[in-house]
Design a protein around this motif. Structure first.
Motif, PDB file in Angstrom:
ATOM      1  N   THR A  70       0.827  -1.217   0.000  1.00  0.00           N
ATOM      2  CA  THR A  70       0.000   0.000   0.000  1.00  0.00           C
ATOM      3  C   THR A  70       0.858   1.263   0.000  1.00  0.00           C
ATOM      4  O   THR A  70       0.331   2.369  -0.041  1.00  0.00           O
ATOM      5  CB  THR A  70      -0.912   0.079   1.244  1.00  0.00           C
ATOM      6  OG1 THR A  70      -0.100   0.305   2.415  1.00  0.00           O
ATOM      7  CG2 THR A  70      -1.739  -1.174   1.430  1.00  0.00           C
ATOM      8  N   GLY A  71       2.170   1.085   0.103  1.00  0.00           N
ATOM      9  CA  GLY A  71       3.067   2.239   0.145  1.00  0.00           C
ATOM     10  C   GLY A  71       3.481   2.633   1.546  1.00  0.00           C
ATOM     11  O   GLY A  71       4.146   3.646   1.740  1.00  0.00           O
ATOM     12  N   ARG A 195       1.597   1.238  -5.991  1.00  0.00           N
ATOM     13  CA  ARG A 195       0.945   0.902  -4.720  1.00  0.00           C
ATOM     14  C   ARG A 195      -0.489   0.473  -4.969  1.00  0.00           C
ATOM     15  O   ARG A 195      -1.073   0.802  -6.009  1.00  0.00           O
ATOM     16  CB  ARG A 195       0.984   2.091  -3.767  1.00  0.00           C
ATOM     17  CG  ARG A 195       0.105   3.237  -4.228  1.00  0.00           C
ATOM     18  CD  ARG A 195      -0.005   4.294  -3.144  1.00  0.00           C
ATOM     19  NE  ARG A 195       1.134   5.208  -3.164  1.00  0.00           N
ATOM     20  CZ  ARG A 195       1.470   5.976  -2.143  1.00  0.00           C
ATOM     21  NH1 ARG A 195       0.806   5.907  -1.028  1.00  0.00           N
ATOM     22  NH2 ARG A 195       2.473   6.809  -2.232  1.00  0.00           N
ATOM     23  N   LEU A 196      -1.041  -0.224  -3.999  1.00  0.00           N
ATOM     24  CA  LEU A 196      -2.449  -0.594  -4.057  1.00  0.00           C
ATOM     25  C   LEU A 196      -3.266   0.667  -3.805  1.00  0.00           C
ATOM     26  O   LEU A 196      -3.160   1.262  -2.740  1.00  0.00           O
ATOM     27  CB  LEU A 196      -2.765  -1.631  -2.980  1.00  0.00           C
ATOM     28  CG  LEU A 196      -2.285  -3.049  -3.238  1.00  0.00           C
ATOM     29  CD1 LEU A 196      -2.405  -3.870  -1.957  1.00  0.00           C
ATOM     30  CD2 LEU A 196      -3.084  -3.697  -4.363  1.00  0.00           C
ATOM     31  N   SER A 197      -4.049   1.045  -4.785  1.00  0.00           N
ATOM     32  CA  SER A 197      -4.862   2.242  -4.618  1.00  0.00           C
ATOM     33  C   SER A 197      -6.127   2.106  -5.440  1.00  0.00           C
ATOM     34  O   SER A 197      -6.079   1.743  -6.620  1.00  0.00           O
ATOM     35  CB  SER A 197      -4.066   3.470  -5.080  1.00  0.00           C
ATOM     36  OG  SER A 197      -4.962   4.536  -5.326  1.00  0.00           O
ATOM     37  N   THR A 198      -7.252   2.408  -4.820  1.00  0.00           N
ATOM     38  CA  THR A 198      -8.511   2.288  -5.559  1.00  0.00           C
ATOM     39  C   THR A 198      -8.627   3.394  -6.612  1.00  0.00           C
ATOM     40  O   THR A 198      -9.445   3.292  -7.512  1.00  0.00           O
ATOM     41  CB  THR A 198      -9.713   2.369  -4.592  1.00  0.00           C
ATOM     42  OG1 THR A 198      -9.611   3.555  -3.817  1.00  0.00           O
ATOM     43  CG2 THR A 198      -9.763   1.166  -3.682  1.00  0.00           C
ATOM     44  N   GLU A 199      -7.800   4.434  -6.473  1.00  0.00           N
ATOM     45  CA  GLU A 199      -7.844   5.489  -7.484  1.00  0.00           C
ATOM     46  C   GLU A 199      -7.117   5.089  -8.750  1.00  0.00           C
ATOM     47  O   GLU A 199      -7.345   5.665  -9.824  1.00  0.00           O
ATOM     48  CB  GLU A 199      -7.246   6.779  -6.910  1.00  0.00           C
ATOM     49  CG  GLU A 199      -8.295   7.579  -6.146  1.00  0.00           C
ATOM     50  CD  GLU A 199      -7.695   8.349  -4.987  1.00  0.00           C
ATOM     51  OE1 GLU A 199      -6.550   8.818  -5.121  1.00  0.00           O
ATOM     52  OE2 GLU A 199      -8.379   8.442  -3.941  1.00  0.00           O
ATOM     53  N   PRO A 201      -6.309   1.495  -9.969  1.00  0.00           N
ATOM     54  CA  PRO A 201      -6.274   0.059  -9.650  1.00  0.00           C
ATOM     55  C   PRO A 201      -5.368  -0.765 -10.567  1.00  0.00           C
ATOM     56  O   PRO A 201      -5.454  -0.653 -11.794  1.00  0.00           O
ATOM     57  CB  PRO A 201      -7.742  -0.373  -9.819  1.00  0.00           C
ATOM     58  CG  PRO A 201      -8.372   0.654 -10.672  1.00  0.00           C
ATOM     59  CD  PRO A 201      -7.604   1.928 -10.517  1.00  0.00           C
ATOM     60  N   TYR A 202      -4.507  -1.542  -9.947  1.00  0.00           N
ATOM     61  CA  TYR A 202      -3.650  -2.477 -10.671  1.00  0.00           C
ATOM     62  C   TYR A 202      -3.749  -3.852 -10.007  1.00  0.00           C
ATOM     63  O   TYR A 202      -4.056  -3.951  -8.825  1.00  0.00           O
ATOM     64  CB  TYR A 202      -2.182  -2.034 -10.610  1.00  0.00           C
ATOM     65  CG  TYR A 202      -1.820  -0.974 -11.617  1.00  0.00           C
ATOM     66  CD1 TYR A 202      -1.560  -1.321 -12.944  1.00  0.00           C
ATOM     67  CD2 TYR A 202      -1.720   0.359 -11.245  1.00  0.00           C
ATOM     68  CE1 TYR A 202      -1.228  -0.359 -13.879  1.00  0.00           C
ATOM     69  CE2 TYR A 202      -1.383   1.338 -12.175  1.00  0.00           C
ATOM     70  CZ  TYR A 202      -1.136   0.971 -13.488  1.00  0.00           C
ATOM     71  OH  TYR A 202      -0.797   1.918 -14.409  1.00  0.00           O
ATOM     72  N   ALA A 203      -3.442  -4.867 -10.782  1.00  0.00           N
ATOM     73  CA  ALA A 203      -3.291  -6.208 -10.217  1.00  0.00           C
ATOM     74  C   ALA A 203      -1.797  -6.475 -10.061  1.00  0.00           C
ATOM     75  O   ALA A 203      -1.021  -6.237 -10.983  1.00  0.00           O
ATOM     76  CB  ALA A 203      -3.921  -7.244 -11.139  1.00  0.00           C
TER      77      ALA A 203
ATOM     78  N   GLU B  36     -16.470   0.439  -5.627  1.00  0.00           N
ATOM     79  CA  GLU B  36     -15.117   0.674  -6.140  1.00  0.00           C
ATOM     80  C   GLU B  36     -14.055   0.794  -5.061  1.00  0.00           C
ATOM     81  O   GLU B  36     -12.881   0.543  -5.318  1.00  0.00           O
ATOM     82  CB  GLU B  36     -15.108   1.954  -6.986  1.00  0.00           C
ATOM     83  CG  GLU B  36     -15.668   1.715  -8.372  1.00  0.00           C
ATOM     84  CD  GLU B  36     -15.913   2.993  -9.141  1.00  0.00           C
ATOM     85  OE1 GLU B  36     -15.796   4.085  -8.535  1.00  0.00           O
ATOM     86  OE2 GLU B  36     -16.245   2.900 -10.335  1.00  0.00           O
ATOM     87  N   ILE B  39     -10.232  -3.292  -2.138  1.00  0.00           N
ATOM     88  CA  ILE B  39      -8.977  -3.916  -2.573  1.00  0.00           C
ATOM     89  C   ILE B  39      -9.111  -5.408  -2.331  1.00  0.00           C
ATOM     90  O   ILE B  39      -9.498  -5.838  -1.239  1.00  0.00           O
ATOM     91  CB  ILE B  39      -7.762  -3.347  -1.809  1.00  0.00           C
ATOM     92  CG1 ILE B  39      -7.517  -1.885  -2.223  1.00  0.00           C
ATOM     93  CG2 ILE B  39      -6.512  -4.184  -2.059  1.00  0.00           C
ATOM     94  CD1 ILE B  39      -6.427  -1.182  -1.443  1.00  0.00           C
ATOM     95  N   SER B  57      -6.134  -7.974 -15.966  1.00  0.00           N
ATOM     96  CA  SER B  57      -6.921  -8.229 -14.768  1.00  0.00           C
ATOM     97  C   SER B  57      -8.377  -8.104 -15.151  1.00  0.00           C
ATOM     98  O   SER B  57      -8.756  -7.197 -15.888  1.00  0.00           O
ATOM     99  CB  SER B  57      -6.587  -7.224 -13.666  1.00  0.00           C
ATOM    100  OG  SER B  57      -7.496  -7.397 -12.586  1.00  0.00           O
ATOM    101  N   VAL B  61     -10.946  -3.236  -9.682  1.00  0.00           N
ATOM    102  CA  VAL B  61     -10.448  -2.774  -8.382  1.00  0.00           C
ATOM    103  C   VAL B  61      -9.039  -3.350  -8.210  1.00  0.00           C
ATOM    104  O   VAL B  61      -8.686  -4.325  -8.874  1.00  0.00           O
ATOM    105  CB  VAL B  61     -11.367  -3.236  -7.223  1.00  0.00           C
ATOM    106  CG1 VAL B  61     -12.731  -2.576  -7.311  1.00  0.00           C
ATOM    107  CG2 VAL B  61     -11.494  -4.753  -7.199  1.00  0.00           C
ATOM    108  N   PRO B  62      -8.237  -2.748  -7.326  1.00  0.00           N
ATOM    109  CA  PRO B  62      -6.872  -3.266  -7.136  1.00  0.00           C
ATOM    110  C   PRO B  62      -6.902  -4.701  -6.611  1.00  0.00           C
ATOM    111  O   PRO B  62      -7.806  -5.092  -5.862  1.00  0.00           O
ATOM    112  CB  PRO B  62      -6.265  -2.326  -6.095  1.00  0.00           C
ATOM    113  CG  PRO B  62      -7.147  -1.145  -6.032  1.00  0.00           C
ATOM    114  CD  PRO B  62      -8.499  -1.570  -6.489  1.00  0.00           C
ATOM    115  N   LEU B  63      -5.873  -5.422  -7.000  1.00  0.00           N
ATOM    116  CA  LEU B  63      -5.835  -6.857  -6.721  1.00  0.00           C
ATOM    117  C   LEU B  63      -4.422  -7.201  -6.283  1.00  0.00           C
ATOM    118  O   LEU B  63      -3.463  -6.841  -6.967  1.00  0.00           O
ATOM    119  CB  LEU B  63      -6.212  -7.565  -8.018  1.00  0.00           C
ATOM    120  CG  LEU B  63      -6.107  -9.056  -8.136  1.00  0.00           C
ATOM    121  CD1 LEU B  63      -6.933  -9.716  -7.056  1.00  0.00           C
ATOM    122  CD2 LEU B  63      -6.593  -9.495  -9.513  1.00  0.00           C
ATOM    123  N   GLN B  85      -1.953   5.532   6.567  1.00  0.00           N
ATOM    124  CA  GLN B  85      -1.809   6.609   5.573  1.00  0.00           C
ATOM    125  C   GLN B  85      -3.114   7.403   5.418  1.00  0.00           C
ATOM    126  O   GLN B  85      -3.263   8.186   4.480  1.00  0.00           O
ATOM    127  CB  GLN B  85      -1.370   6.031   4.226  1.00  0.00           C
ATOM    128  CG  GLN B  85       0.017   5.405   4.285  1.00  0.00           C
ATOM    129  CD  GLN B  85       0.396   4.728   2.978  1.00  0.00           C
ATOM    130  OE1 GLN B  85       0.996   5.337   2.099  1.00  0.00           O
ATOM    131  NE2 GLN B  85       0.020   3.474   2.827  1.00  0.00           N
TER     132      GLN B  85
END
Lengths: 384, 293
Positions: A70-71, A195-199, A201-203, B36, B39, B57, B61-63, B85
């Motif tokens: 998450t950073g 980083r994991l961020s809903t803004e 989004p990456y896998a 949304e 995670i 993906s 949403v992040p995964l 954070q």
């Protein structure tokens, strides 16, 4: 602020002044005091961190991985069996390119149960993709945590620093604890690129076929190569701000030495004394302290032994079926570079057996009185 | 009846689940309910594949893919990292199969639940190690064939009662659900979303290749699992308060078992044994429900 503290507390203070944000840890002797003091720092509000009191070291590293993804700045500490339990996740953290810092108190693996020091626990993790630093003093421990975050957050590989059980973990020394605001100038807030961020989004870490996996490893190695220079710069910048540095491989009377002793951890302090004494007797002996073990600063090592006539490696570890692990690294480093240089491989101090000045003297005498090693493994102080 | 299910899709059509996969439908519904700001944490399971290979993906949403046994611990770490954070409202969804929950991941899950870490843990239960090719797990029901419980030595132990295990942790919310009742499923996820602490959802997810069923009857079987009382729909709040969310019709278990290749070796008397076990478990659930109200 100068304080007389143990190596374990030096770890705790290091993690605090580095502003660790998530700590996930599990008790194990002789590491436990590290997390005890960190718990108090968190409880007293001296450290604004989430402390996850996990149910195992395996979960400690899994939680650090999640937090780091998450950073957040993530820290843990462990020892021996705890580190072994983390093994799978040490790979995960490194392949996941997460700048976690871990302090490992070097303790022998069981059975028989041992709580005393040797290096087989951390050296068994050699190939996981973590940077490894072996510390000689409590000051170096604290400083290496700060430097570890500094280096790791630049290269996105995790750092493990190692301290000897009891000889460092439970031994008190004066340690300069830098002001946290000064540390902030050296180690600013971690700003993760990925980083994991809903803004956004990456896998992360999905199924990776042969078309891509190979390159993940290539990039790790490329980064490890760069890490040597980045660690050197981090140490230099540290010196500019804090007035001390530790080097990657420390040279002690080695430049003109005929016989160079190669050591790591607290054995370096003992060896330093012995070298002083031998020098006063006119014997041409020096020392190299390997602080950075991964990546191994090969070129720096070769330069450091350029004029030596013999090298004696002291290993407080053994790769059973081969020999000393530092010895392996060094013979491999020197292959094709100085084939005339005899390299002696000594095994000493396993399971916490004391490596006294007499032990070092015995090693020096052995190396001085043999032109080349008789065997690949020279046991010191073993009861046969 | 009109379903109260959000229309917004957070799961794309490019996933690689088998036809009729309950786990794929479960994710779709759960993400609809969560929205949304979610995670997803994925340990090794069918969904490690379903989500799609790098660099793709199927989720919007992040995964985070994590090691098999770490869903609970990794989710705890992600939540802690977000909170420190300043992000306190993102739902961290641990999404694990039955192997990763009942077996190899139970330690990390128990740790997170005992600490009451603020995560939503979903076990999509297809009742065996389906991703590795149908091996027995502790979620495999009594009598089932798998590749490690051949018919001449079928599984002769009951399915682990994971809901009771979770209830014993006194977590604020635990519930069962299935893809055959999406309104019930979505309502439970929406309820869980409003609760802080560890929330656990046990979703029965039919697996056509693993259960040896045609894909078009997967939902029908999930429905039958509820109506036969094999997999009742209920909630447990704070480890104590039991609420049954659907009264089963009481269809005989044979109506559920007979469609599935994994049970086709069972004799009439063995099916009767299963009926007895199911009745006993149902009585248990009823008495717990009565005691807690």
């Amino acid at each position: 602020m100068k304080k007389v503290i143990t190596g374990n507390y030096a770890v705790s203070y290091g993690a605090m002044v580095s502003r660790s944000q998530v700590i996930a840890a599990y008790p194990i002797t002789p590491q436990t005091q590290i997390v005890e003091l960190l718990s108090e720092f968190c409880a007293d509000g001296l450290l604004d961190a989430k402390f996850i009191k996990v149910e195992s070291e395996h979960s400690a590293m899994a939680s650090c991985i999640g937090a780091s993804a998450t950073g957040a700045r993530a820290f843990t500490a462990t020892s021996a069996h705890g580190l072994a339990l983390m093994h799978e996740l040490l790979h995960w953290a490194a392949l996941g390119r997460l700048p976690i810092v871990l302090a490992n108190v070097n303790r022998a693996m069981g059975p028989g149960w041992s709580i005393w020091t040797d290096q087989n626990d951390s050296l068994s993790q050699r190939d996981t993709g973590w940077l490894q630093f072996y510390c000689e003093s409590n000051q170096e421990i604290l400083d290496t945590i700060i430097q570890g975050f500094k280096i790791s957050e630049q290269i996105l590989l995790p750092t493990m620093l190692v301290l000897d059980a009891f000889f460092l973990s439970h031994t008190s020394e004066p340690v300069d604890i830098p002001d946290i605001e000064v540390v902030d100038t050296y180690l600013p807030k971690y700003n993760a690129t990925y980083r994991l961020s809903t803004e956004n989004p990456y896998a992360f870490g999905g199924l990776t076929g042969p078309d891509h996996y190979f390159e993940i490893r290539y990039k790790m190695q490329e980064t490890m190569d760069q890490a040597i220079e980045i660690a050197r710069q981090a140490d230099e910048e540290f010196e500019r701000i804090f007035g001390r540095s530790h080097g990657l491989i420390e040279r002690y009377y080695s430049d003109d030495a005929e016989l160079i002793l190669v050591v790591s951890g607290s054995i370096a302090s003992t060896t330093r004394d012995v070298v002083d004494q031998l020098r006063s007797e006119g014997r041409n002996v020096g020392m190299l302290k390997v602080r950075m073990f991964r990546p191994f600063p090969r070129q720096e090592f070769r330069n450091a032994v350029r004029r030596a006539k013999k090298v004696a490696v002291i290993d407080r570890n053994i790769c059973v079926g081969f020999g000393g692990i530092f010895y392996q690294e060094i013979t491999s480093t020197m292959y094709g570079h100085r084939d005339d240089l005899p390299i002696f491989g000594f095994i000493a101090g396993l399971g916490g057996r004391d490596v006294t000045p007499n032990v070092i003297h015995e090693i020096v005498t052995h190396a001085e009185t043999h032109d080349t090693p008789d065997t690949e493994i020279i046991w010191i102080g073993v009861k046969r | 009846m009109r379903f109260q299910i959000p229309e917004h899709e957070l799961m794309g059509p490019g996933h690689v689940a088998c036809p009729g996969c309950g786990a794929a439908q479960a994710m779709r519904y759960v993400l609809k309910a969560l929205g949304e700001k979610t995670i997803v944490v994925l340990p090794a399971c069918c969904w490690s594949i379903i989500a799609g290979p790098f660099p793709y993906s199927s989720l919007q949403v992040p995964l985070y893919h994590t090691a098999f046994e770490t869903a609970g611990a990794a989710a705890s770490g992600i939540k802690a990292g977000l909170e420190i954070q300043g992000d306190t409202d993102t739902t961290v969804l641990a999404w694990a199969g039955d192997g990763g929950t009942f077996d190899i991941g139970i330690q990390a899950l128990s740790g997170a639940a005992e600490r009451n870490d603020d995560i939503l843990y979903v076990c999509y239960d297809n009742e065996a190690y389906m991703n590795t090719g149908i091996q027995r797990s502790s979620a495999t029901p009594w009598g089932a064939w798998t590749t490690t419980t051949p018919v001449r030595h079928f599984k002769n132990r009951p399915k682990k009662d994971i809901m009771m295990v979770m209830a014993a942790h006194k977590i604020p919310y635990a519930a069962t659900a299935t893809v055959a009742f999406p309104d019930d499923l979505v309502a439970k996820v929406q309820k869980a979303k409003t609760i802080h602490g560890t929330r656990f959802l046990h979703i029965l997810s039919p697996c056509p290749p693993g259960w040896k069923i045609p894909s078009e009857i997967a939902i029908r079987l999930a429905r039958l699992a509820i109506e036969t009382k094999i997999f009742p729909l209920y909630e447990i709040e704070n480890g104590e308060k039991y609420t049954i969310t659907r009264q089963p019709d009481g269809v005989p278990v044979i109506e559920y078992l007979k469609f599935q290749g994994r049970f086709k070796h069972l004799t009439k008397s063995q099916m009767d044994d299963i009926q007895d076990m199911v009745e006993k478990e149902w009585e248990n659930l009823l008495s717990k429900t009565e005691r807690s109200h």
